[in-house]
Design an enzyme around this catalytic site. Structure first.
Site, PDB file in Angstrom:
ATOM      1  N   LYS A 174       0.863  -1.171   0.000  1.00 53.23           N
ATOM      2  CA  LYS A 174       0.000   0.000   0.000  1.00 53.23           C
ATOM      3  C   LYS A 174       0.907   1.230   0.000  1.00 53.23           C
ATOM      4  O   LYS A 174       1.406   1.660   1.026  1.00 53.23           O
ATOM      5  CB  LYS A 174      -0.896  -0.001   1.251  1.00 53.23           C
ATOM      6  CG  LYS A 174      -2.239   0.734   1.072  1.00 53.23           C
ATOM      7  CD  LYS A 174      -2.125   2.221   0.722  1.00 53.23           C
ATOM      8  CE  LYS A 174      -1.766   3.039   1.931  1.00 53.23           C
ATOM      9  NZ  LYS A 174      -1.777   4.521   1.583  1.00 53.23           N
ATOM     10  N   GLU A 249       8.754   1.895  11.389  1.00 52.81           N
ATOM     11  CA  GLU A 249       9.729   2.985  11.342  1.00 52.81           C
ATOM     12  C   GLU A 249       8.944   4.286  11.335  1.00 52.81           C
ATOM     13  O   GLU A 249       8.280   4.631  10.349  1.00 52.81           O
ATOM     14  CB  GLU A 249      10.620   2.894  10.101  1.00 52.81           C
ATOM     15  CG  GLU A 249      11.702   3.950  10.093  1.00 52.81           C
ATOM     16  CD  GLU A 249      12.196   4.284   8.701  1.00 52.81           C
ATOM     17  OE1 GLU A 249      12.437   5.486   8.444  1.00 52.81           O
ATOM     18  OE2 GLU A 249      12.325   3.364   7.885  1.00 52.81           O
ATOM     19  N   CYS A 283      12.610  11.227   8.064  1.00 49.21           N
ATOM     20  CA  CYS A 283      12.412  10.866   9.469  1.00 49.21           C
ATOM     21  C   CYS A 283      13.694  10.989  10.274  1.00 49.21           C
ATOM     22  O   CYS A 283      13.650  11.182  11.487  1.00 49.21           O
ATOM     23  CB  CYS A 283      11.857   9.442   9.566  1.00 49.21           C
ATOM     24  SG  CYS A 283      12.866   8.217   8.707  1.00 49.21           S
ATOM     25  N   GLU A 384       8.020  16.671  15.515  1.00 47.97           N
ATOM     26  CA  GLU A 384       8.581  16.479  14.178  1.00 47.97           C
ATOM     27  C   GLU A 384       7.933  17.438  13.186  1.00 47.97           C
ATOM     28  O   GLU A 384       6.716  17.428  13.013  1.00 47.97           O
ATOM     29  CB  GLU A 384       8.376  15.042  13.717  1.00 47.97           C
ATOM     30  CG  GLU A 384       9.046  14.746  12.388  1.00 47.97           C
ATOM     31  CD  GLU A 384       8.912  13.296  11.972  1.00 47.97           C
ATOM     32  OE1 GLU A 384       9.899  12.731  11.486  1.00 47.97           O
ATOM     33  OE2 GLU A 384       7.809  12.736  12.139  1.00 47.97           O
TER      34      GLU A 384
END
Length: 490
Positions: A174, A249, A283, A384
């Protein structure tokens, strides 16, 4: 020109069953692709086909070295189409073309590595503890799901697809809704390389529909996810109901540490690369730079001069350092964080705005931004941003530095710049992160495991052991006794 894209679903190239949607080129907002989103029914069809295909002799009976040969052909297929794949990724998410080429090369290397790992994998005869022989073998989990992000799709998809195929699994991918092309192209190359129909399917569409159905499906035995922490936590909750293993992750707020003895030229170059390459949409971006007070001003001066020389430009140009952000909505989010930093008392030293004029006005561009004057407790230093925004923070006491670096919900990566190898080891061991770079940053090797701690995730990708994530372990006890078992005879 808008291209109509079909997907490989349950062994057939066709449109998915859901509504039509389009994707845009972040450089200028132009529509570049039109495709159909997958539905819950499509998920079931793909998973059912994958379960059937993986049990067929063409895959189930294929020896590891035979699977390895297929992975080698996939790696070669990627290399043969490298430039066209790089250009398609550029259109998908606006990355500069040089970065796209590097990611395509990385994907090819990932398939090559796991081909070698599959061919040389060894199960074990374990030490005897009695009058019997004990063995440990690994078997494929079955059908696995991969849910991948928009920032580096071809690399992320390869890191999941290659070990899954090497292990003998079937995989349903996906991709991120806005960047579906790389998964589709990898599926095409896999099919051309001899992967049987049904073993690989690609389901574009919304995570709330496709991803949710994939995680919940009873035949899916593992989920590998790269993306946001909140979504990852939701996947973990759903997986718990099935006792299903996952690798997650997730986000990061990675610190980079510049020590008093650091080579400032190396440190400046590394910090800039760590936060501003990929436009900060990474990330592992080194978004908090802790600089020793004794070199803070000298480092800042060199840093700002270098940042102001970065070329924010058309991602198709070979000289571009930073392209656009992935879309206008994400740029708006980055802008809100920069304003939050101002509101919290931060001083914007450079950037902090959109570039103006020409294609800048059409695309989703944002300037590389450096902010100082914020405490580590400020929201902008804790959350973040996933954009080209660097917070500069001075430090003087090592114990306090480590405390500040670790005082965050995330723990994905970190960097240390020093000439003192003992200090690098001491600080690196104290940092609560899955990866520590010393005198470098944001370099990767497929042979080295990668993952995070705390809210940055669970499990590991890459490394020779990465195949094990897609297997279940089975033990054999083989009786060697000459006499019958004595229990019922005594």
């Amino acid at each position: 020109m808008t291209e109509h894209i079909q997907t490989l679903l349950a062994g057939r190239w066709r449109d998915a069953s859901g509504p039509s949607y389009t994707t845009e080129y972040p450089h200028d907002g132009s529509v570049v692709a039109q495709l159909h989103a997958a539905t819950v029914a499509d998920v079931d069809e793909a998973v059912q086909a994958a379960e059937k295909a993986r049990l067929q002799p063409a895959w189930a009976k294929r020896m590891p070295h035979e699977r390895a040969s297929v992975l080698h052909r996939i790696a070669q297929g990627i290399r043969e189409q490298a430039e066209s794949l790089a250009q398609l990724q550029r259109l998908d998410n606006g990355k500069p073309i040089k970065e796209c080429r590097a990611l395509v090369a990385s994907a090819a290397g990932t398939f090559q590595f796991f081909a070698a790992a599959a061919e040389t994998w060894e199960d074990a005869v374990t030490p005897a503890r009695g009058d019997f022989l004990t063995l440990s073998v690994h078997e494929p989990l079955g059908v696995v799901g991969a849910i991948t992000p928009w920032n580096s799709p071809i690399a992320s998809e390869a890191q999941k697809m290659a070990p899954a195929l090497a292990a003998g699994c079937a995989i349903v991918i996906k991709p991120a809704e806005i960047t579906p092309r790389m998964a589709v192209e990898l599926a095409r190359i896999a099919q051309q390389s001899g992967v049987p129909d049904g073993i690989v399917s690609v389901l574009p569409g919304k995570g709330s529909v496709v991803g949710d159905a994939l995680v919940r499906h009873p035949l899916v035995k593992r989920i590998a996810f790269t993306g946001g922490t909140n979504v990852g936590m939701g996947i973990q909750r759903l997986a718990a109901d099935k006792l299903m293993p996952t690798s997650l992750e997730l986000g990061g707020k990675s610190p980079t540490i510049v020590c008093a003895d650091a080579d400032l030229d190396h440190a400046v170059a590394g910090v800039i690369y760590g936060i501003f390459s990929s436009s900060g949409e990474s990330c592992i971006a080194g978004s908090r730079a802790f600089v020793h007070a004794s070199v803070y001003e000298a480092f800042k001066s060199r840093l700002l001069a270098a940042v102001k020389g970065l070329r924010v430009a058309d991602p198709a140009l070979e000289t571009t350092h930073m392209g656009p952000l992935v879309n206008r909505g994400h740029r708006d989010s980055v802008e809100r964080y920069v304003q939050l930093g101002r509101d919290e008392g931060g001083r914007v030293l450079c950037g902090g705005a959109r570039p103006q004029g020409g294609y800048y006005d059409q695309g989703s561009y944002y300037q590389p931004t450096v902010i100082e004057g914020l405490p580590n407790t400020a929201r902008m230093c804790r959350e973040e941003i996933f954009g080209p925004v660097l917070a500069l923070l001075p430090w003087s006491d090592e114990a306090d530095l480590i405390s500040q670096c670790n005082d965050n919900d995330y723990g994905l990566a970190s960097g240390i710049w020093t000439r003192d190898y003992k200090a690098a080891w001491r600080i690196g061991r104290a940092l609560q992160t899955g990866t520590v770079w010393v005198n470098t940053y944001k370099l990767f090797s497929v042979s080295t495991p990668f993952g995070g701690v705390k809210l940055s995730g669970t499990g590991r990708e890459k490394g020779r052991q990465g195949i094990l994530e897609y297997t279940t372990q089975k033990s054999f006890y083989w009786g060697m006794n000459d006499a019958p078992m004595p229990w019922a005879l005594s």
